[in-house]
Design an enzyme around this catalytic site. Sequence first.
Site, PDB file in Angstrom:
ATOM      1  N   ASP A 175       0.844  -1.191   0.000  1.00 20.64           N
ATOM      2  CA  ASP A 175       0.000   0.000   0.000  1.00 20.64           C
ATOM      3  C   ASP A 175       0.886   1.250   0.000  1.00 20.64           C
ATOM      4  OD1 ASP A 175      -3.059   0.775   0.774  1.00 20.64           O
ATOM      5  OD2 ASP A 175      -1.635   2.201   1.644  1.00 20.64           O
ATOM      6  N   ASN A 183      -2.989  12.779  -3.995  1.00 21.44           N
ATOM      7  CA  ASN A 183      -4.047  13.196  -4.920  1.00 21.44           C
ATOM      8  C   ASN A 183      -4.595  14.574  -4.556  1.00 21.44           C
ATOM      9  OD1 ASN A 183      -4.248  11.126  -6.853  1.00 21.44           O
ATOM     10  ND2 ASN A 183      -5.382   9.823  -5.452  1.00 21.44           N
ATOM     11  N   ASP A 192      -1.603   9.284 -10.292  1.00 16.91           N
ATOM     12  CA  ASP A 192      -1.457   8.242 -11.319  1.00 16.91           C
ATOM     13  C   ASP A 192       0.014   7.958 -11.592  1.00 16.91           C
ATOM     14  OD1 ASP A 192      -4.191   8.138 -11.510  1.00 16.91           O
ATOM     15  OD2 ASP A 192      -4.312   9.241 -13.408  1.00 16.91           O
ATOM     16  N   ASP A 218      -4.854   2.370  -4.110  1.00 20.20           N
ATOM     17  CA  ASP A 218      -3.397   2.269  -4.003  1.00 20.20           C
ATOM     18  C   ASP A 218      -2.978   0.960  -3.351  1.00 20.20           C
ATOM     19  OD1 ASP A 218      -4.556   3.042  -1.585  1.00 20.20           O
ATOM     20  OD2 ASP A 218      -2.706   3.959  -0.868  1.00 20.20           O
TER      21      ASP A 218
END
Length: 302
Positions: A175, A183, A192, A218
């Site tokens: 993770d 983000n 991304d 993620d």
Amino acid sequence: MRDEQTDPQIVRRIQNAIDMLPSPIFIKDADCRYIACNRAFEKYIGLSRARIIGATVHDVAPAELAAIYEKADRDLLADGGSQTYETNVCYADGSVHDVIFYKSVFYSADGQPDGISGVILDITERKRLEDELAQAAREDFLTGAVNLRTFYELANREFARFKRTGEAFSLLVLDLDRFKKINDTLGHEAGDDALRKFVQIVRANLREQDIFARTGGDEFRLLLPGTPQAGAIVLAEKIRGEVNQVSLHAPHGSVNLSMSAGLCRCHPDDAGIDDIVRRADAALYEAKAAGRNAVMAHPGSQ
């Protein structure tokens, strides 16, 4: 009265007619030698009609492909009727194309097999599109890691093999730390980019048999066949160290990446892959609770 079987004008008219057809067409006699073909066939295999007529497949095709064609021809002549199958043909430029052969036996006046007529349909582009669609159905579109459905398909096979042979495996749940913050502060394009860079690092450290999947947001899973816990920890720490070297820069700031991982091994009393996933998830939670940027093994994996 003209002999219509040998009249040169009739032969020329038939040849002109099949030359107008875009698909490669060929005709062979009962000895499997070419006795006619059209221009499309000449162009397809890159040989003139003069080189083709009287030749066998061994004269016009690579040995491994010629063996396939000859067996199919002999079987068709023995069985009669028609035949359809997919194979490959070496194109004029040397490239190998995917094709479908459609062939039929024709008979002499006394009812004996007199030869084979056939047509080639090039399906190279269709096969390419089929492969792309199949790949798209198995992979996460952003990162190229396999998707959750494919993970379960492959992981269940490994679990069945473990139950059958006792060959254990380890599972890592990976993770990216503070991904939502990336983000929110740097933008989704940076997020991304973080995912893609992370996947590149993981993939660079994997063997062909390892199963790497994006299971959401993620979060990723990595199944390592035949790998004990100690080996899984070494791999996870190596990946974590390489992830720590990645810096993302965007108009609104920059960030260094880090990741957390939870791992466990399979147990003889596990009922399915989800039992193993739950333990790895629990270990990941412990890694997050301990401050992130860490690798934790589930206590039951000892």
